[in-house]
Design a protein around this motif. Structure first.
Motif, PDB file in Angstrom:
ATOM      1  N   TYR A   1       0.856  -1.188   0.000  1.00  0.00           N
ATOM      2  CA  TYR A   1       0.000   0.000   0.000  1.00  0.00           C
ATOM      3  C   TYR A   1       0.887   1.232   0.000  1.00  0.00           C
ATOM      4  O   TYR A   1       1.638   1.471   0.948  1.00  0.00           O
ATOM      5  CB  TYR A   1      -0.910  -0.012   1.231  1.00  0.00           C
ATOM      6  CG  TYR A   1      -1.882  -1.172   1.228  1.00  0.00           C
ATOM      7  CD1 TYR A   1      -3.156  -1.046   0.670  1.00  0.00           C
ATOM      8  CD2 TYR A   1      -1.522  -2.406   1.777  1.00  0.00           C
ATOM      9  CE1 TYR A   1      -4.046  -2.114   0.659  1.00  0.00           C
ATOM     10  CE2 TYR A   1      -2.408  -3.477   1.768  1.00  0.00           C
ATOM     11  CZ  TYR A   1      -3.663  -3.325   1.204  1.00  0.00           C
ATOM     12  OH  TYR A   1      -4.542  -4.385   1.196  1.00  0.00           O
ATOM     13  N   VAL A   2       0.791   2.029  -1.061  1.00  0.00           N
ATOM     14  CA  VAL A   2       1.708   3.156  -1.224  1.00  0.00           C
ATOM     15  C   VAL A   2       1.057   4.227  -2.100  1.00  0.00           C
ATOM     16  O   VAL A   2       0.220   3.920  -2.956  1.00  0.00           O
ATOM     17  CB  VAL A   2       3.034   2.664  -1.863  1.00  0.00           C
ATOM     18  CG1 VAL A   2       2.794   2.092  -3.258  1.00  0.00           C
ATOM     19  CG2 VAL A   2       4.075   3.759  -1.898  1.00  0.00           C
ATOM     20  N   GLN A   3       1.431   5.472  -1.881  1.00  0.00           N
ATOM     21  CA  GLN A   3       0.912   6.555  -2.706  1.00  0.00           C
ATOM     22  C   GLN A   3       1.689   6.639  -4.009  1.00  0.00           C
ATOM     23  O   GLN A   3       2.914   6.741  -4.006  1.00  0.00           O
ATOM     24  CB  GLN A   3       0.986   7.887  -1.966  1.00  0.00           C
ATOM     25  CG  GLN A   3       0.371   9.040  -2.753  1.00  0.00           C
ATOM     26  CD  GLN A   3      -0.099  10.165  -1.854  1.00  0.00           C
ATOM     27  OE1 GLN A   3      -0.863   9.951  -0.930  1.00  0.00           O
ATOM     28  NE2 GLN A   3       0.365  11.372  -2.127  1.00  0.00           N
ATOM     29  N   VAL A   4       0.967   6.579  -5.125  1.00  0.00           N
ATOM     30  CA  VAL A   4       1.563   6.667  -6.457  1.00  0.00           C
ATOM     31  C   VAL A   4       0.822   7.758  -7.229  1.00  0.00           C
ATOM     32  O   VAL A   4      -0.395   7.662  -7.422  1.00  0.00           O
ATOM     33  CB  VAL A   4       1.460   5.325  -7.212  1.00  0.00           C
ATOM     34  CG1 VAL A   4       2.087   5.451  -8.599  1.00  0.00           C
ATOM     35  CG2 VAL A   4       2.106   4.198  -6.423  1.00  0.00           C
ATOM     36  N   HIS A   5       1.555   8.803  -7.621  1.00  0.00           N
ATOM     37  CA  HIS A   5       0.946   9.911  -8.369  1.00  0.00           C
ATOM     38  C   HIS A   5      -0.297  10.446  -7.661  1.00  0.00           C
ATOM     39  O   HIS A   5      -1.381  10.557  -8.245  1.00  0.00           O
ATOM     40  CB  HIS A   5       0.593   9.459  -9.795  1.00  0.00           C
ATOM     41  CG  HIS A   5       1.757   8.944 -10.575  1.00  0.00           C
ATOM     42  ND1 HIS A   5       2.931   9.646 -10.742  1.00  0.00           N
ATOM     43  CD2 HIS A   5       1.940   7.745 -11.223  1.00  0.00           C
ATOM     44  CE1 HIS A   5       3.776   8.927 -11.469  1.00  0.00           C
ATOM     45  NE2 HIS A   5       3.210   7.776 -11.760  1.00  0.00           N
ATOM     46  N   ASN A   6      -0.127  10.742  -6.376  1.00  0.00           N
ATOM     47  CA  ASN A   6      -1.176  11.355  -5.552  1.00  0.00           C
ATOM     48  C   ASN A   6      -2.383  10.455  -5.304  1.00  0.00           C
ATOM     49  O   ASN A   6      -3.432  10.930  -4.847  1.00  0.00           O
ATOM     50  CB  ASN A   6      -1.655  12.679  -6.178  1.00  0.00           C
ATOM     51  CG  ASN A   6      -0.551  13.721  -6.224  1.00  0.00           C
ATOM     52  OD1 ASN A   6       0.206  13.871  -5.266  1.00  0.00           O
ATOM     53  ND2 ASN A   6      -0.453  14.428  -7.344  1.00  0.00           N
ATOM     54  N   THR A   7      -2.232   9.174  -5.573  1.00  0.00           N
ATOM     55  CA  THR A   7      -3.302   8.218  -5.297  1.00  0.00           C
ATOM     56  C   THR A   7      -2.765   7.096  -4.435  1.00  0.00           C
ATOM     57  O   THR A   7      -1.728   6.502  -4.754  1.00  0.00           O
ATOM     58  CB  THR A   7      -3.870   7.625  -6.611  1.00  0.00           C
ATOM     59  OG1 THR A   7      -4.354   8.685  -7.435  1.00  0.00           O
ATOM     60  CG2 THR A   7      -5.011   6.666  -6.307  1.00  0.00           C
ATOM     61  N   PHE A   8      -3.451   6.800  -3.322  1.00  0.00           N
ATOM     62  CA  PHE A   8      -3.034   5.709  -2.443  1.00  0.00           C
ATOM     63  C   PHE A   8      -3.518   4.408  -3.062  1.00  0.00           C
ATOM     64  O   PHE A   8      -4.717   4.201  -3.251  1.00  0.00           O
ATOM     65  CB  PHE A   8      -3.624   5.906  -1.045  1.00  0.00           C
ATOM     66  CG  PHE A   8      -2.926   5.103   0.024  1.00  0.00           C
ATOM     67  CD1 PHE A   8      -1.550   5.147   0.166  1.00  0.00           C
ATOM     68  CD2 PHE A   8      -3.647   4.298   0.896  1.00  0.00           C
ATOM     69  CE1 PHE A   8      -0.895   4.424   1.159  1.00  0.00           C
ATOM     70  CE2 PHE A   8      -3.011   3.567   1.889  1.00  0.00           C
ATOM     71  CZ  PHE A   8      -1.637   3.630   2.023  1.00  0.00           C
ATOM     72  N   ARG A   9      -2.550   3.536  -3.399  1.00  0.00           N
ATOM     73  CA  ARG A   9      -2.890   2.349  -4.179  1.00  0.00           C
ATOM     74  C   ARG A   9      -2.385   1.082  -3.508  1.00  0.00           C
ATOM     75  O   ARG A   9      -1.491   1.114  -2.665  1.00  0.00           O
ATOM     76  CB  ARG A   9      -2.256   2.456  -5.579  1.00  0.00           C
ATOM     77  CG  ARG A   9      -2.768   3.614  -6.407  1.00  0.00           C
ATOM     78  CD  ARG A   9      -2.025   3.695  -7.726  1.00  0.00           C
ATOM     79  NE  ARG A   9      -2.087   2.439  -8.462  1.00  0.00           N
ATOM     80  CZ  ARG A   9      -1.384   2.180  -9.574  1.00  0.00           C
ATOM     81  NH1 ARG A   9      -0.550   3.085 -10.042  1.00  0.00           N
ATOM     82  NH2 ARG A   9      -1.501   1.028 -10.180  1.00  0.00           N
ATOM     83  N   ARG A  10      -2.952  -0.015  -3.934  1.00  0.00           N
ATOM     84  CA  ARG A  10      -2.507  -1.352  -3.533  1.00  0.00           C
ATOM     85  C   ARG A  10      -1.834  -1.986  -4.743  1.00  0.00           C
ATOM     86  O   ARG A  10      -2.487  -2.323  -5.722  1.00  0.00           O
ATOM     87  CB  ARG A  10      -3.694  -2.212  -3.076  1.00  0.00           C
ATOM     88  CG  ARG A  10      -3.355  -3.641  -2.660  1.00  0.00           C
ATOM     89  CD  ARG A  10      -4.639  -4.367  -2.312  1.00  0.00           C
ATOM     90  NE  ARG A  10      -4.449  -5.712  -1.800  1.00  0.00           N
ATOM     91  CZ  ARG A  10      -4.350  -6.814  -2.544  1.00  0.00           C
ATOM     92  NH1 ARG A  10      -4.430  -6.717  -3.887  1.00  0.00           N
ATOM     93  NH2 ARG A  10      -4.190  -8.000  -1.996  1.00  0.00           N
TER      94      ARG A  10
END
Length: 244
Positions: A227-236
């Protein structure tokens, strides 16, 4: 996931701290049970929420030489996309932090017998209370389930690794060192979902449900959710199996 913090509370440059968390499964009963701790209401982070035991890596976790080693496959997963300078010592420290913090918060000791002449490690004072029980930490049984980095802008940020271990590996039960939890609770998956869980705890609990069999045993292999923020979106995203 939870909403972004108000602008006045944001800390955009705060670096996440390495942390280790331990998910303990009691598979001896008909329905597997998992250990949770309810954080004190006066705590700054997640007050009143139920979480898995664990906490930040201490410098002593990197220096401790006692105890066993992590499974090579788990070390490879921990090294994947590790921030800063990746090393096997840092990977080992993450697992040690999970064991040490669990001992401090719950009094559960995952360890193996110390040599009779060993009473402490002067380079790792944070381990004195653990070693005083005549045990060295045991981490070979730990398996990495998930990883999560707190998004930017929060007052406290962690790069947390969630390990799974069976309760049969508990070597001793003693008094907790600190009082971070108001209470401990063993709960089945269904019971746990009714608790006031921290949001990330709930997400990782769902990951756990997908990885254990009917007896509560973790299935080996498979990717690790990240779980990490990628391009201002918190993603799985997924850490692929066989990562190194």
């Amino acid at each position: 996931m939870s909403a972004a913090a108000p602008a006045s509370l944001r800390h955009p440059n705060l670096r996440p701290r390495d942390a280790g968390t331990l998910i303990i499964i009691d598979s001896s009963a008909r329905h597997p049970r998992i250990l949770f701790g309810q954080r004190r209401a006066d705590m700054r982070f997640a007050p009143g929420k139920y979480v898995f035991p664990g906490g930040s890596v201490d410098p002593a976790d990197k220096r401790l030489k006692l105890g066993d080693e992590l499974n090579d496959a788990e070390t490879g997963k921990l090294l994947y996309a590790m921030k800063g300078r990746p090393s096997r010592a840092r990977a080992r420290a993450l697992a040690l932090a999970a064991v040490r913090e669990t001992f401090e918060e719950t009094g559960l000791v995952f360890g193996t017998a110390l040599p009779a002449e060993v009473t402490c490690d002067p380079t790792a004072p944070a381990w004195d209370a653990f070693l005083a029980h005549g045990l060295a930490p045991r981490i070979a049984d730990l398996r990495l389930l998930a990883r999560a980095i707190t998004p930017p802008g929060r007052p406290r940020r962690f790069d947390a690794r969630f390990f799974v271990v069976d309760a049969e590996s508990i070597a001793a039960r003693v008094d907790a060192v600190d009082a971070e939890f108001d209470r401990l609770a063993w709960a089945t998956l269904d019971e746990a979902r009714a608790l006031e869980l921290h949001g990330m705890t709930r997400a990782v609990l769902d990951d756990l449900a997908d990885r254990i069999d009917d007896r509560g045993r973790l299935r080996e292999g498979g990717p690790v959710p990240f779980y990490v923020q990628v391009h201002n979106t918190f993603r799985r995203v997924l850490i692929p199996e066989g990562s190194a």
